[in-house]
Motif scaffolding. Structure first.
Motif, PDB file in Angstrom:
ATOM      1  N   LEU A  12       0.836  -1.203   0.000  1.00  0.00           N
ATOM      2  CA  LEU A  12       0.000   0.000   0.000  1.00  0.00           C
ATOM      3  C   LEU A  12       0.871   1.253   0.000  1.00  0.00           C
ATOM      4  O   LEU A  12       0.554   2.246  -0.664  1.00  0.00           O
ATOM      5  CB  LEU A  12      -0.923  -0.001   1.221  1.00  0.00           C
ATOM      6  N   ARG A  13       1.964   1.205   0.739  1.00  0.00           N
ATOM      7  CA  ARG A  13       2.866   2.358   0.773  1.00  0.00           C
ATOM      8  C   ARG A  13       3.505   2.574  -0.595  1.00  0.00           C
ATOM      9  O   ARG A  13       3.691   3.719  -1.031  1.00  0.00           O
ATOM     10  CB  ARG A  13       3.941   2.123   1.841  1.00  0.00           C
ATOM     11  N   GLU A  16       0.946   4.340  -2.764  1.00  0.00           N
ATOM     12  CA  GLU A  16       0.734   5.730  -2.343  1.00  0.00           C
ATOM     13  C   GLU A  16       1.880   6.629  -2.759  1.00  0.00           C
ATOM     14  O   GLU A  16       1.668   7.726  -3.285  1.00  0.00           O
ATOM     15  CB  GLU A  16       0.552   5.770  -0.818  1.00  0.00           C
ATOM     16  N   ARG A  20       1.662   9.706  -5.400  1.00  0.00           N
ATOM     17  CA  ARG A  20       1.866  11.071  -4.882  1.00  0.00           C
ATOM     18  C   ARG A  20       3.025  11.767  -5.561  1.00  0.00           C
ATOM     19  O   ARG A  20       2.946  12.964  -5.881  1.00  0.00           O
ATOM     20  CB  ARG A  20       2.086  11.019  -3.373  1.00  0.00           C
ATOM     21  N   CYS A  67      -6.876   4.131  -9.319  1.00  0.00           N
ATOM     22  CA  CYS A  67      -5.753   4.565  -8.491  1.00  0.00           C
ATOM     23  C   CYS A  67      -5.901   6.031  -8.083  1.00  0.00           C
ATOM     24  O   CYS A  67      -5.619   6.400  -6.937  1.00  0.00           O
ATOM     25  CB  CYS A  67      -4.440   4.348  -9.246  1.00  0.00           C
ATOM     26  N   ALA A  71      -5.767   6.918  -4.130  1.00  0.00           N
ATOM     27  CA  ALA A  71      -4.495   7.475  -3.663  1.00  0.00           C
ATOM     28  C   ALA A  71      -4.653   8.492  -2.531  1.00  0.00           C
ATOM     29  O   ALA A  71      -3.928   8.413  -1.533  1.00  0.00           O
ATOM     30  CB  ALA A  71      -3.731   8.089  -4.835  1.00  0.00           C
ATOM     31  N   ARG A  73      -6.925   8.688  -0.286  1.00  0.00           N
ATOM     32  CA  ARG A  73      -7.330   7.967   0.921  1.00  0.00           C
ATOM     33  C   ARG A  73      -6.144   7.211   1.517  1.00  0.00           C
ATOM     34  O   ARG A  73      -5.984   7.120   2.737  1.00  0.00           O
ATOM     35  CB  ARG A  73      -8.475   7.022   0.603  1.00  0.00           C
ATOM     36  N   LEU A  74      -5.305   6.655   0.641  1.00  0.00           N
ATOM     37  CA  LEU A  74      -4.103   5.989   1.129  1.00  0.00           C
ATOM     38  C   LEU A  74      -3.160   6.985   1.814  1.00  0.00           C
ATOM     39  O   LEU A  74      -2.585   6.689   2.865  1.00  0.00           O
ATOM     40  CB  LEU A  74      -3.363   5.314  -0.034  1.00  0.00           C
ATOM     41  N   THR A  75      -3.009   8.168   1.207  1.00  0.00           N
ATOM     42  CA  THR A  75      -2.135   9.191   1.798  1.00  0.00           C
ATOM     43  C   THR A  75      -2.615   9.564   3.193  1.00  0.00           C
ATOM     44  O   THR A  75      -1.829   9.650   4.140  1.00  0.00           O
ATOM     45  CB  THR A  75      -2.095  10.445   0.901  1.00  0.00           C
ATOM     46  N   LEU A  78      -2.058   6.514   5.664  1.00  0.00           N
ATOM     47  CA  LEU A  78      -0.662   6.299   6.032  1.00  0.00           C
ATOM     48  C   LEU A  78      -0.128   7.433   6.892  1.00  0.00           C
ATOM     49  O   LEU A  78       0.716   7.225   7.773  1.00  0.00           O
ATOM     50  CB  LEU A  78       0.188   6.129   4.771  1.00  0.00           C
ATOM     51  N   ARG A 138       2.767  16.032   6.281  1.00  0.00           N
ATOM     52  CA  ARG A 138       3.375  14.932   5.534  1.00  0.00           C
ATOM     53  C   ARG A 138       4.810  14.722   5.977  1.00  0.00           C
ATOM     54  O   ARG A 138       5.669  14.299   5.200  1.00  0.00           O
ATOM     55  CB  ARG A 138       3.327  15.202   4.032  1.00  0.00           C
TER      56      ARG A 138
END
Length: 309
Positions: A12-13, A16, A20, A67, A71, A73-75, A78, A138
């Motif tokens: 998943l990382r 992301e 990004r 994607c 993306a 939501r993944l950011t 994480l 971030r």
């Protein structure tokens, strides 16, 4: 959350970071692996999910619609996980990470940190000088001390102090200046040709639009302040950054007027660090120290001293 057992967090990382950064090479640098290794990780991640997430072309990787939707939501997810880890680590060592401009760190903050350490020995202060504004949400940085018109570039911030400027020079030059005309007989030290602060100050003394004499140029405000100390001319200094050199007698202020600029000092906090009491201990200490840096002059001259004619 049983479905998380089917795909590792590293996959998943990988998705992301590539989405990004928009580049396999940039993503590999961030993760500390080679582009080839990251490409293999991506292939395994797509296989685990059973979906193609990026299209390959001669110009690189392009996220698919799926994607592009997942993306952000993944950011966010994480970032939350990173915050949890940071909070757990902080409880063990109570480290407060602060980013500041290099000149502020070297000219002002470093000379006062011992006082903070003496007041809060349980807090380990970690200072990261940075020219560019750090995206706090971030990063692992808790606090950003920022100077400018825009307080935080999208992050909530509180004002610490208005930025004021005033001309400074070597004491032997200051002794020869009693009027504005005297001031303009000396070279003007330039950080850039924009001559930051001069127009604000000239307007405050009723001399807006006056042509400034030539002088040496240094592409760094700290070097400009040093040049003023060595007698190379007049420099328009930030009030807080020049306060120590004034107190030590290394420079003098030949005129009483200090002009407010459009900029200010701002205190920005990472959202996930707001629960940390050390953040607010540091903020209160910083407000006190910045206030002390300018109070002595204000007490002697008032907020709006009249210019010499």
């Amino acid at each position: 959350m049983q479905n998380l057992n089917a795909i590792p967090l590293s996959a998943l990382r990988t998705i992301e970071v590539i989405a990004r950064t928009g580049s396999l090479r940039a993503a590999a640098e961030e993760l500390g692996v080679t582009p080839g290794a990251l490409s293999q990780r991506l292939a395994k991640a797509e296989a685990a999910l059973g979906q193609v997430l990026f299209t390959r072309s001669s110009t690189g990787l392009q996220p698919t619609d799926l994607c592009a939707q997942m993306a952000p939501r993944l950011t966010a997810a994480l970032a939350e996980l990173s915050s949890v880890v940071s909070d757990v680590e902080a409880r063990g060592r109570n480290t407060l990470t602060v980013t500041v401009a290099p000149i502020f760190a070297s000219r002002w903050l470093i000379w006062r940190i011992k006082r903070f350490n003496d007041l809060y020995p349980e807090v380990s202060l970690r200072v990261l000088p940075a020219v560019n504004v750090v995206d706090l949400d971030r990063s692992e940085v808790d606090v950003g001390i920022r100077v400018g018109d825009d307080p935080a570039l999208g992050v909530g911030a509180t004002k610490l102090l208005d930025q004021r400027v005033f001309p400074v020079c070597a004491p032997e030059i200051a002794r020869q200046i009693t009027t504005l005309d005297d001031l303009f007989r000396w070279p003007v030290i330039r950080e850039t040709e924009a001559l930051y602060g001069w127009q604000d100050w000239l307007a405050a003394v009723g001399a807006a639009g006056r042509v400034l004499p030539p002088g040496p140029t240094y592409a760094d405000a700290s070097l400009c302040l040093d040049a003023a100390m060595t007698g190379q001319g007049i420099f328009m200094a930030w009030e807080s950054l020049a306060s120590d050199a004034l107190a030590r007698g290394q420079i003098s202020a030949p005129m009483d007027v200090r002009a407010k600029t459009r900029a200010a000092y701002w205190f920005a906090v990472r959202n996930h660090s707001r629960r940390n009491p050390s953040v607010w201990h540091f903020k209160r200490w910083l407000e006190t120290e910045l206030g002390c840096a300018v109070q002595s002059w204000t007490a002697q001259h008032g907020a709006d001293a009249a210019p010499a004619s």
